[in-house]
Design a protein around this motif. Structure first.
Motif, mmCIF file in Angstrom:
data_model
loop_
_atom_site.group_PDB
_atom_site.id
_atom_site.type_symbol
_atom_site.label_atom_id
_atom_site.label_comp_id
_atom_site.label_asym_id
_atom_site.label_seq_id
_atom_site.Cartn_x
_atom_site.Cartn_y
_atom_site.Cartn_z
ATOM 1 N N LEU A 186 -9.679 -10.256 30.819
ATOM 2 C CA LEU A 186 -8.512 -11.082 29.921
ATOM 3 C C LEU A 186 -7.306 -10.426 29.424
ATOM 4 N N LEU A 187 -7.447 -9.293 29.158
ATOM 5 C CA LEU A 187 -6.383 -8.252 29.060
ATOM 6 C C LEU A 187 -5.407 -8.055 30.142
ATOM 7 N N VAL A 188 -6.050 -7.976 31.229
ATOM 8 C CA VAL A 188 -5.103 -7.718 32.354
ATOM 9 C C VAL A 188 -4.506 -8.819 32.824
ATOM 10 N N GLN A 189 -4.930 -9.998 32.666
ATOM 11 C CA GLN A 189 -4.554 -11.382 32.771
ATOM 12 C C GLN A 189 -3.121 -11.592 32.018
ATOM 13 N N LEU A 190 -3.655 -11.232 30.485
ATOM 14 C CA LEU A 190 -2.373 -11.378 29.482
ATOM 15 C C LEU A 190 -1.353 -10.484 30.044
ATOM 16 N N TYR A 191 -1.597 -9.475 30.599
ATOM 17 C CA TYR A 191 -0.366 -8.493 30.704
ATOM 18 C C TYR A 191 0.263 -9.109 31.881
ATOM 19 N N TRP A 192 -0.505 -9.597 33.000
ATOM 20 C CA TRP A 192 0.283 -10.092 34.055
ATOM 21 C C TRP A 192 1.177 -11.158 33.952
ATOM 22 N N ILE A 193 0.590 -12.025 32.888
ATOM 23 C CA ILE A 193 1.571 -13.353 32.563
ATOM 24 C C ILE A 193 2.786 -12.751 31.887
ATOM 25 N N TYR A 194 2.579 -11.736 31.009
ATOM 26 C CA TYR A 194 3.701 -11.268 30.163
ATOM 27 C C TYR A 194 4.685 -10.555 30.889
ATOM 28 N N TYR A 195 4.200 -9.544 31.608
ATOM 29 C CA TYR A 195 4.951 -8.498 32.363
ATOM 30 C C TYR A 195 5.280 -8.679 33.594
ATOM 31 N N VAL A 196 4.193 -9.086 34.266
ATOM 32 C CA VAL A 196 4.327 -9.118 36.001
ATOM 33 C C VAL A 196 5.129 -10.354 36.275
ATOM 34 N N LEU A 197 4.640 -11.708 35.808
ATOM 35 C CA LEU A 197 5.576 -12.905 36.153
ATOM 36 C C LEU A 197 6.958 -12.843 35.947
ATOM 37 N N PRO A 198 7.591 -12.096 34.957
ATOM 38 C CA PRO A 198 9.165 -12.194 34.905
ATOM 39 C C PRO A 198 9.686 -11.285 36.104
ATOM 40 N N LEU A 199 8.968 -10.425 36.713
ATOM 41 C CA LEU A 199 9.330 -9.763 37.972
ATOM 42 C C LEU A 199 9.671 -10.827 38.983
ATOM 43 N N MET A 200 8.601 -11.791 39.068
ATOM 44 C CA MET A 200 8.714 -12.855 40.043
ATOM 45 C C MET A 200 9.551 -13.998 39.457
ATOM 46 N N GLY A 201 10.490 -13.838 38.355
ATOM 47 C CA GLY A 201 11.278 -14.546 37.985
ATOM 48 C C GLY A 201 10.868 -15.792 37.142
ATOM 49 N N LEU A 202 9.746 -15.481 36.350
ATOM 50 C CA LEU A 202 9.322 -16.312 35.597
ATOM 51 C C LEU A 202 8.876 -15.643 34.110
ATOM 52 N N THR A 203 9.882 -15.824 33.444
ATOM 53 C CA THR A 203 9.645 -14.968 31.847
ATOM 54 C C THR A 203 9.320 -16.066 30.912
ATOM 55 N N LEU A 204 8.374 -15.853 30.044
ATOM 56 C CA LEU A 204 7.820 -16.662 29.139
ATOM 57 C C LEU A 204 7.637 -16.017 27.955
ATOM 58 N N SER A 205 7.842 -16.802 26.920
ATOM 59 C CA SER A 205 7.781 -16.225 25.629
ATOM 60 C C SER A 205 6.583 -15.414 25.366
ATOM 61 N N PRO A 206 6.223 -14.263 24.321
ATOM 62 C CA PRO A 206 4.832 -13.878 23.943
ATOM 63 C C PRO A 206 3.921 -14.880 23.690
ATOM 64 N N PHE A 207 4.419 -15.965 22.855
ATOM 65 C CA PHE A 207 3.604 -17.020 22.253
ATOM 66 C C PHE A 207 2.896 -17.838 23.467
ATOM 67 N N ILE A 208 4.005 -18.337 24.267
ATOM 68 C CA ILE A 208 3.485 -18.988 25.531
ATOM 69 C C ILE A 208 2.385 -18.303 26.462
#
Ligand SMILES: Nc1ncnc2c1ncn2[C@@H]1O[C@H](COP(=O)(O)OP(=O)(O)O)[C@@H](O)[C@H]1O
Ligand SMILES: [Mg+2]
Lengths: 268, 221
Positions: free
Chosen positions: B66-88
């Protein structure tokens, strides 16, 4: 593709026809080239030893199970199959959906919907399937609940009803779809002895006053004898003997029938 | 500094953090419930591709951290052009992950409804959709609520992870206070008590109440 069976039955054919119907579960043949006709308004009882295929006959007619060979006709039309080119091919779900309402079934274990009251149980399918308005569906359901003597209990959930009461609601629920043929599978077998009579009375009145076409699997030999137009004795997936109740119970010809009747009549 | 003075000074801040924890919790639960229903039903589809897609989804989210999934969504998706707020990001990771577990509970619940119910609905010629929606689904709640309640309590506890992607929740506030005061025992002790109280005196009674309603609906209790 089946080309040996006709695409429609001629005018004046029986309401239900099993034509060479075979049903297998793996290597086990449960119905073996069964032929059986049920006429309009006929009351047919099916008796026979456990495992002889009685329930399966009803389940394949209700389309709860697919058959392996042969064709079942209802109302002159094939049910298990549909016409295609010059012959018949297995029915699609859509074809079945347009015809299944002609058949109603009452189960040994009632199978009422526990999250619905008696009335809701009877209103659900007429509204969802037949497209009746709530008003019309409730009027129809109330009449039927009265007919089975459950009008007073219309707002009770199944858990608050006795087995006999639940089974009477289940009969009303099936009738609310106005089926052309009703299938009853040992509808009193799960009931306490003292409430069997109330369910049998309902069936009796459906038969005598409402002239419903019924196929009834039963272990109640006395009742079958009293009410049936015809009794079929099943043995190993075939009709070993059939005839009027007087003939089948009074003067059975087949050895198996004699043995079976001896065994059940001795036991009771 | 005595514990009482500590509370007077810092409890309001911790309470603010707890409110954020509740918000993460509620949003993630709503997402998880939706995901559970959709993928639980897809798992039972007779359509090969639909069932396969659900299986892959469930395997992936249950089989990775779960922790890695969380980091993926927050830190890796922006590299692919999708930046989400910490809350989202936090709500997404929790909802998608717990939804994968929930989907298996839903699947089990549907399969546990007696076969006779399905057959009675079919004998009344109800369509597959009506059978599911009107007959089967209303009966799964009493079956799935006890395991779903466990999962929901797990979800509440797992929300603390979102502090790691800078969501200002109870855990985040606790770490902040600890960094400036070094009152580790008081801070994290209080945080533990607040998490426990939220589960024990709010979440669990609420879930019990839902179970009671579900039981009433099918005429039990
Ligand atoms: N779903 C099934 N799978 C395998 N065998 C079955 C299934 N249903 C019924 N059978 C078998 O088919 C035979 C006939 O069953 P059934 O029609 O229920 O008999 P009856 O109602 O006369 O007691 C039995 O031997 C039974 O074990
Ligand atoms: Mg049987």
């Amino acid at each position: 593709m089946d080309t040996t069976h006709p695409q429609v039955l001629p005018e004046g054919s029986p309401l239900v026809r099993f034509s060479g119907v075979t049903k297998c579960y793996g290597p086990l043949t449960v119905l073996d080239k069964l032929d059986l006709d049920i006429a309009q308004n006929e009351m047919v009882s099916i008796i026979g030893p456990s495992g002889s295929g009685k329930t399966t006959v009803l389940r394949v007619l209700m389309t709860l199970e697919k058959i392996n060979d042969g064709v079942i006709y209802v109302d002159g039309e094939p049910l298990t199959h549909m016409p295609k080119a010059g012959g018949l091919t297995f029915s699609t779900e859509r074809y079945l959906h347009e015809r299944r309402s002609k058949i109603g079934m009452v189960f040994q274990q009632f199978n009422l919907f526990p999250h619905m009251t008696a009335l809701q149980n009877c209103v659900e399918a007429p509204m969802q399937v037949l497209g009746l308005s709530r008003e019309d569906a409730e009027e129809r359901a109330l009449n039927l609940l009265e007919l089975v003597g459950m009008g007073e209990k219309k707002d009770q959930h199944p858990t608050r009803l006795s087995g006999g009461q639940q089974q009477r609601v289940a009969i009303a629920r099936a009738l609310a779809m106005r089926p052309k043929v009703m299938l009853l599978d040992e509808v009193t077998s799960a009931l306490d002895p003292e409430v069997i009579g109330e369910v049998l009375n309902v069936i009796r009145s459906l038969n005598s006053e409402h002239n419903l076409t019924m196929i009834m699997v039963t272990h109640q030999m006395g009742f079958a004898r009293e009410i049936s137009d015809r009794v079929c004795f099943f043995y190993e997936g075939k009709i070993a003997e059939q005839g009027s109740p007087e003939q089948l119970f009074g003067d059975p010809q087949n050895e198996r029938t004699k043995q079976f009747l001896h065994a059940v009549l001795d036991a009771s | 500094m005595g514990y009482w003075e500590f509370l007077v000074e810092y409890l309001p801040k911790l309470a603010n953090g707890a409110v954020m924890t509740v918000m993460v919790m509620v949003c993630a639960t709503l997402l998880a419930v939706t995901v559970s229903m959709v993928f639980g039903l897809m798992r039972l589809s007779s359509h090969f591709a639909i069932q396969g897609a659900a299986t892959v989804y469930i395997e992936f989210f249950r089989g990775t951290s779960l922790l890695v999934q969380l980091y993926w969504i927050y830190y890796v998706l922006p590299l692919m052009g999708l930046t989400l707020s910490p809350f989202i990001s936090g709500v997404l990771a929790l909802g998608l992950n717990f939804g994968a577990y929930g989907a298996e509970i839903v699947r089990g619940g549907i399969q546990a409804v007696p076969r006779g119910q399905y057959e009675a609905a079919l004998a009344l010629n109800m369509s597959p959709f009506s059978r599911m929606r009107r007959i089967i689904i209303p009966q799964i709640y009493t079956i799935i609520l006890p395991p779903a309640a466990n999962l929901t309590v797990e979800l509440l506890k797992a929300t603390a992870l979102v502090a790691l992607i800078t969501v200002v929740d109870l855990m985040f506030v606790a770490k902040q206070i600890n960094a400036t005061t070094w009152l580790s025992a008081q801070v994290f002790g209080t945080a533990l008590i607040i998490y426990y109280a939220m589960a024990r005196f709010a979440l669990i009674p609420f879930l019990r109440w839902l179970e009671l309603i579900a039981a009433r609906k099918i005429g039990k209790a």
